[in-house]
Design a protein around this motif. Structure first.
Motif, mmCIF file in Angstrom:
data_model
loop_
_atom_site.group_PDB
_atom_site.id
_atom_site.type_symbol
_atom_site.label_atom_id
_atom_site.label_comp_id
_atom_site.label_asym_id
_atom_site.label_seq_id
_atom_site.Cartn_x
_atom_site.Cartn_y
_atom_site.Cartn_z
ATOM 1 N N HIS A 1 0.778 -1.372 -0.025
ATOM 2 C CA HIS A 1 -0.392 0.299 -0.051
ATOM 3 C C HIS A 1 0.494 1.607 0.101
ATOM 4 O O HIS A 1 0.571 2.366 -0.999
ATOM 5 C CB HIS A 1 -1.057 -0.379 1.519
ATOM 6 N N ALA A 2 2.189 1.344 0.891
ATOM 7 C CA ALA A 2 2.881 2.399 1.028
ATOM 8 C C ALA A 2 3.670 2.467 -0.344
ATOM 9 O O ALA A 2 3.357 3.761 -1.073
ATOM 10 C CB ALA A 2 4.013 1.856 1.521
ATOM 11 N N HIS A 3 3.888 1.743 -1.200
ATOM 12 C CA HIS A 3 4.822 1.575 -1.945
ATOM 13 C C HIS A 3 3.317 2.229 -3.576
ATOM 14 O O HIS A 3 4.057 3.079 -4.048
ATOM 15 C CB HIS A 3 4.988 0.265 -2.663
ATOM 16 N N LEU A 4 2.589 1.526 -3.493
ATOM 17 C CA LEU A 4 1.545 2.522 -4.488
ATOM 18 C C LEU A 4 1.250 4.107 -4.416
ATOM 19 O O LEU A 4 1.298 4.625 -5.322
ATOM 20 C CB LEU A 4 0.234 1.384 -4.197
ATOM 21 N N HIS A 5 1.232 4.798 -2.914
ATOM 22 C CA HIS A 5 1.120 5.468 -2.564
ATOM 23 C C HIS A 5 2.263 6.134 -3.148
ATOM 24 O O HIS A 5 2.099 7.770 -3.710
ATOM 25 C CB HIS A 5 0.439 6.074 -1.132
ATOM 26 N N ARG A 6 3.618 5.921 -3.498
ATOM 27 C CA ARG A 6 4.392 6.489 -3.270
ATOM 28 C C ARG A 6 4.419 6.263 -5.306
ATOM 29 O O ARG A 6 4.516 7.303 -5.794
ATOM 30 C CB ARG A 6 6.042 5.409 -3.120
ATOM 31 N N VAL A 7 4.257 5.381 -5.584
ATOM 32 C CA VAL A 7 4.009 5.781 -7.307
ATOM 33 C C VAL A 7 2.576 6.822 -7.260
ATOM 34 O O VAL A 7 3.107 7.352 -8.748
ATOM 35 C CB VAL A 7 3.375 3.972 -7.954
ATOM 36 N N GLU A 8 1.998 6.765 -6.730
ATOM 37 C CA GLU A 8 1.394 7.779 -6.896
ATOM 38 C C GLU A 8 1.331 9.051 -7.195
ATOM 39 O O GLU A 8 0.709 10.085 -7.969
ATOM 40 C CB GLU A 8 -0.075 7.294 -5.871
ATOM 41 N N GLY A 9 2.252 9.332 -5.926
ATOM 42 C CA GLY A 9 2.545 10.216 -5.754
ATOM 43 C C GLY A 9 2.062 11.142 -4.477
ATOM 44 O O GLY A 9 2.747 12.085 -4.149
ATOM 45 N N ASP A 10 1.752 10.872 -4.024
ATOM 46 C CA ASP A 10 0.977 10.940 -2.601
ATOM 47 C C ASP A 10 2.137 10.425 -1.139
ATOM 48 O O ASP A 10 2.050 9.619 -0.491
ATOM 49 C CB ASP A 10 -0.372 10.185 -2.464
ATOM 50 N N LEU A 11 2.537 11.189 -1.341
ATOM 51 C CA LEU A 11 4.197 10.897 -0.332
ATOM 52 C C LEU A 11 3.642 10.973 1.380
ATOM 53 O O LEU A 11 4.361 9.907 1.868
ATOM 54 C CB LEU A 11 5.285 11.254 -0.531
ATOM 55 N N GLY A 12 3.199 12.209 1.378
ATOM 56 C CA GLY A 12 2.467 11.728 2.603
ATOM 57 C C GLY A 12 1.624 10.626 3.276
ATOM 58 O O GLY A 12 1.777 9.890 4.453
ATOM 59 N N ASN A 13 0.589 10.233 2.081
ATOM 60 C CA ASN A 13 0.516 8.590 2.725
ATOM 61 C C ASN A 13 0.902 8.079 2.187
ATOM 62 O O ASN A 13 0.497 6.418 2.581
ATOM 63 C CB ASN A 13 -1.262 9.141 1.231
ATOM 64 N N ALA A 14 1.941 8.043 1.713
ATOM 65 C CA ALA A 14 2.750 6.597 1.416
ATOM 66 C C ALA A 14 3.963 6.408 3.248
ATOM 67 O O ALA A 14 3.512 5.165 3.648
ATOM 68 C CB ALA A 14 4.011 7.141 0.259
ATOM 69 N N GLY A 15 4.031 7.475 3.278
ATOM 70 C CA GLY A 15 5.016 7.557 4.225
ATOM 71 C C GLY A 15 3.927 7.167 5.732
ATOM 72 O O GLY A 15 4.609 6.567 6.515
ATOM 73 N N TYR A 16 2.930 6.990 5.445
ATOM 74 C CA TYR A 16 1.485 6.993 6.728
ATOM 75 C C TYR A 16 1.826 5.222 6.620
ATOM 76 O O TYR A 16 1.647 5.285 7.752
ATOM 77 C CB TYR A 16 0.182 7.144 6.744
ATOM 78 N N TRP A 17 1.582 4.916 5.422
ATOM 79 C CA TRP A 17 1.782 3.159 5.562
ATOM 80 C C TRP A 17 3.529 3.139 5.761
ATOM 81 O O TRP A 17 3.038 1.093 5.422
ATOM 82 C CB TRP A 17 1.120 3.278 3.657
ATOM 83 N N TYR A 18 4.208 3.141 5.091
ATOM 84 C CA TYR A 18 5.651 2.752 5.650
ATOM 85 C C TYR A 18 5.739 2.354 6.739
ATOM 86 O O TYR A 18 6.575 1.583 7.483
ATOM 87 C CB TYR A 18 6.352 3.967 5.094
ATOM 88 N N ARG A 19 4.744 3.441 7.875
ATOM 89 C CA ARG A 19 5.591 4.101 9.283
ATOM 90 C C ARG A 19 4.458 2.590 9.416
ATOM 91 O O ARG A 19 4.741 1.235 10.239
ATOM 92 C CB ARG A 19 5.027 5.044 9.768
ATOM 93 N N ARG A 20 3.235 2.082 9.256
ATOM 94 C CA ARG A 20 1.748 1.266 9.868
ATOM 95 C C ARG A 20 3.109 -0.577 9.176
ATOM 96 O O ARG A 20 3.163 -1.113 9.358
ATOM 97 C CB ARG A 20 0.899 0.991 8.712
ATOM 98 N N ALA A 21 3.453 0.062 8.152
ATOM 99 C CA ALA A 21 4.429 -1.585 7.646
ATOM 100 C C ALA A 21 5.526 -1.836 8.542
ATOM 101 O O ALA A 21 6.294 -2.757 8.019
ATOM 102 C CB ALA A 21 4.631 -1.550 6.057
ATOM 103 N N GLY A 22 6.186 -0.920 8.846
ATOM 104 C CA GLY A 22 7.223 -1.211 10.191
ATOM 105 C C GLY A 22 8.440 -1.089 9.029
ATOM 106 O O GLY A 22 9.295 -1.869 9.292
ATOM 107 N N ARG A 23 8.552 -0.016 8.139
ATOM 108 C CA ARG A 23 9.445 -0.022 7.076
ATOM 109 C C ARG A 23 10.179 1.433 6.479
ATOM 110 O O ARG A 23 9.068 2.061 6.950
ATOM 111 C CB ARG A 23 8.987 -0.500 5.605
ATOM 112 N N PRO A 24 10.700 1.622 6.523
ATOM 113 C CA PRO A 24 11.526 2.735 6.295
ATOM 114 C C PRO A 24 10.997 3.631 4.684
ATOM 115 O O PRO A 24 10.740 2.123 3.867
ATOM 116 C CB PRO A 24 13.032 2.857 5.712
#
Length: 98
Positions: free
Chosen positions: A54-77
């Motif tokens: 999910h984080a990667h997909l929001h990064r692809v979309e260009g929504d970096l704020g949302n991507a950051g949220y999902w990276y944190r939820r995933a426990g990933r940098p």
């Protein structure tokens, strides 16, 4: 399945049978089918594998704020750099879990 097999499958019309849903989502993402990939990634919020995709997909979309949220939820940098390279890292990690 190995990474090279996954990548070869991208030339097909559908994801290979038996792939875990997060890998199916990444298959769709690699084929430019963001909406379908996102639909799959949303199915199990709270599962770190789904949240990482999910984080990667929001990064692809260009929504970096949302991507950051999902990276944190995933426990990933938060990833930086090439999107295709990141996708391959995620695919390889998820394939290794299976």
């Amino acid at each position: 399945m190995h990474l090279k097999d996954f990548n070869a499958s991208l030339r097909g019309d559908s994801a290979p049978p038996g792939l875990a849903p997060p890998l199916v989502a990444l298959w769709h993402a690699a084929c430019g089918e963001w909406d379908e990939a996102h639909r799959i990634a949303q199915q199990r919020e709270g599962d770190p594998r789904y949240d990482w995709v999910h984080a990667h997909l929001h990064r692809v979309e260009g929504d970096l704020g949302n991507a950051g949220y999902w990276y944190r939820r995933a426990g990933r940098p938060v990833a930086k750099g090439d999107l295709a390279a990141e996708r391959e890292v995620i695919v390889a990690a998820l394939l290794a879990e299976d």
